[in-house]
Write a protein that holds these residues in place. Structure first.
Motif, mmCIF file in Angstrom:
data_model
loop_
_atom_site.group_PDB
_atom_site.id
_atom_site.type_symbol
_atom_site.label_atom_id
_atom_site.label_comp_id
_atom_site.label_asym_id
_atom_site.label_seq_id
_atom_site.Cartn_x
_atom_site.Cartn_y
_atom_site.Cartn_z
ATOM 1 N N LYS A 205 5.279 10.746 -6.650
ATOM 2 C CA LYS A 205 6.726 10.901 -6.806
ATOM 3 C C LYS A 205 7.185 12.340 -6.607
ATOM 4 O O LYS A 205 8.256 12.586 -6.043
ATOM 5 C CB LYS A 205 7.146 10.399 -8.194
ATOM 6 N N GLU A 206 6.394 13.303 -7.042
ATOM 7 C CA GLU A 206 6.785 14.703 -6.906
ATOM 8 C C GLU A 206 6.835 15.117 -5.440
ATOM 9 O O GLU A 206 7.737 15.863 -5.026
ATOM 10 C CB GLU A 206 5.828 15.604 -7.678
ATOM 11 N N LYS A 207 5.877 14.629 -4.660
ATOM 12 C CA LYS A 207 5.864 14.984 -3.241
ATOM 13 C C LYS A 207 7.059 14.371 -2.532
ATOM 14 O O LYS A 207 7.727 15.031 -1.721
ATOM 15 C CB LYS A 207 4.561 14.492 -2.599
ATOM 16 N N SER B 89 2.255 5.628 8.002
ATOM 17 C CA SER B 89 3.353 6.585 7.827
ATOM 18 C C SER B 89 4.723 5.922 7.905
ATOM 19 O O SER B 89 5.631 6.252 7.124
ATOM 20 C CB SER B 89 3.249 7.704 8.874
ATOM 21 N N HIS B 90 4.888 4.967 8.810
ATOM 22 C CA HIS B 90 6.214 4.380 8.988
ATOM 23 C C HIS B 90 6.563 3.367 7.898
ATOM 24 O O HIS B 90 7.737 3.234 7.525
ATOM 25 C CB HIS B 90 6.323 3.779 10.392
ATOM 26 N N ASN B 91 5.582 2.662 7.373
ATOM 27 C CA ASN B 91 5.862 1.787 6.231
ATOM 28 C C ASN B 91 6.198 2.610 4.997
ATOM 29 O O ASN B 91 7.054 2.205 4.192
ATOM 30 C CB ASN B 91 4.683 0.864 5.965
ATOM 31 N N MET B 92 5.558 3.752 4.857
ATOM 32 C CA MET B 92 5.871 4.626 3.728
ATOM 33 C C MET B 92 7.301 5.161 3.842
ATOM 34 O O MET B 92 8.099 5.080 2.894
ATOM 35 C CB MET B 92 4.868 5.781 3.669
ATOM 36 N N ALA C 258 0.836 -1.206 0.000
ATOM 37 C CA ALA C 258 0.000 0.000 0.000
ATOM 38 C C ALA C 258 0.867 1.250 0.000
ATOM 39 O O ALA C 258 0.575 2.235 -0.701
ATOM 40 C CB ALA C 258 -0.922 -0.014 1.222
ATOM 41 N N ALA C 259 1.950 1.220 0.784
ATOM 42 C CA ALA C 259 2.862 2.363 0.841
ATOM 43 C C ALA C 259 3.567 2.571 -0.490
ATOM 44 O O ALA C 259 3.735 3.713 -0.951
ATOM 45 C CB ALA C 259 3.881 2.142 1.954
ATOM 46 N N ARG C 260 3.976 1.487 -1.132
ATOM 47 C CA ARG C 260 4.657 1.610 -2.422
ATOM 48 C C ARG C 260 3.732 2.189 -3.493
ATOM 49 O O ARG C 260 4.153 3.024 -4.311
ATOM 50 C CB ARG C 260 5.179 0.231 -2.866
ATOM 51 N N THR C 261 2.471 1.787 -3.458
ATOM 52 C CA THR C 261 1.502 2.338 -4.417
ATOM 53 C C THR C 261 1.374 3.842 -4.229
ATOM 54 O O THR C 261 1.334 4.601 -5.212
ATOM 55 C CB THR C 261 0.128 1.667 -4.228
#
Length: 304
Positions: free
Chosen positions: A185-187, A216-219, A176-179
């Motif tokens: 990508k810009e952020k 948040s932490h997996n992201m 989910a975080a990778r998606t």
């Protein structure tokens, strides 16, 4: 045969007792002959119980304080995991039964269920809060690349919500975080622009057992891995989370809710933590109920 004939011989006292018993139902007889319905209070409807989360959280501490501030001395606050709380909410919601839960935003439950926060006129839970990025002292010198990313890290509730909802729908947290990273990508580039890559440097992130912090932490784990870090994630209760950063056994967390929820821990470890910035604004916490509970709109209503 009439009722009178059936009870003949029982005597006046027995007749009166029988008459009183006939009136002893969910309704109450009043002098003018009309029937008054028994009033069910907000407390009665939920057995004077608020369904809470893990006992070590700042949210539960504030809820215990709210019970005192609003003089709700006959109320109980149950503790458990966040998953247990949302499971109880779903069970009640599916049956349109009353329930009061400890709640916070961002959280996927506000997308899945039609909920409302109860007004908090005494502001026990404060107004809106912020989520801060907290690191151990000395991290700036030891892990300068990650430190720069953490200082720049900032997103909003919709960003976090996308990951949270995907996880709740069954997607694995990292997937989910990778998606989300792929779609934003810009952020992410704003956080990482000009930051040099590292070669397997180890970094330890710690977070509280809430769905928001899982997102948040997996992201951030993936963002750091893309920069070459070897990232360890640890989920612990809030007390050990702050303690680990203060004693240096963990490097950072992005789960410090301030100025209210985690004030006790920040004050306790004053001078041993480095608050390097706000990663989200306008977050909220309090007590919530399904919107079908139309007569309960404020914590004050729980006293009725």
């Amino acid at each position: 045969m009439t009722l009178f004939k059936k009870v003949t011989g029982l005597g006046t006292v027995a007749l009166l007792a029988l008459g009183l018993a006939a009136c002893n139902s969910d309704n109450t007889k009043i002098d003018d002959g009309k029937t008054a319905e028994t009033t069910v209070t907000a407390g009665d409807s939920v057995d004077h119980t608020i369904t809470g989360i893990d006992p070590g959280s700042g949210h539960m501490e504030l809820t215990a304080r709210a019970l005192k501030e609003y003089d709700l001395t006959d109320w109980n606050l149950t503790s458990g995991s966040g998953a247990a709380m949302t499971a109880a909410l779903k069970k009640a919601y599916d049956k349109e039964e009353p329930i009061i839960v400890t709640a916070w935003s961002p959280h996927w439950m506000f997308s899945k269920f039609d909920l409302k926060y109860l007004d908090d006129p005494k502001l026990v839970y404060g107004d809106s809060e912020e989520i801060h990025s907290i690191v151990r002292t000395g991290m700036k010198e030891d892990l300068p690349e990650a430190y720069t990313v953490f200082q720049r890290f900032n997103w909003d509730m919709d960003d976090m919500g996308e990951i949270m909802i995907a996880i709740e729908d069954g997607t694995k947290p990292e997937e989910a975080a990778r998606t989300w990273i792929t779609s934003n990508k810009e952020k992410v580039a704003v956080w990482t622009d000009g930051v040099p890559k590292v070669n397997g440097d180890e970094i330890n992130l710690v977070y509280a057992p809430w769905d928001s912090e899982l997102a948040s932490h997996n992201m951030m784990k993936l963002v750091l891995e893309d920069l070459g870090y070897n990232v360890n994630l640890s989920m612990v209760e809030p007390g050990p989370m702050f303690s680990a950063i203060a004693d240096g056994s963990a490097d950072a967390t992005f789960a410090a809710w301030l100025p209210n929820t985690h004030k006790t821990y920040v004050d306790k470890f004053d001078g041993k933590l480095d608050d390097i910035g706000i990663n989200m604004v306008n977050v909220k916490q309090g007590l919530a109920v399904p919107t079908y509970m139309k007569d309960i709109n404020s914590i004050e209503d729980l006293k009725k």
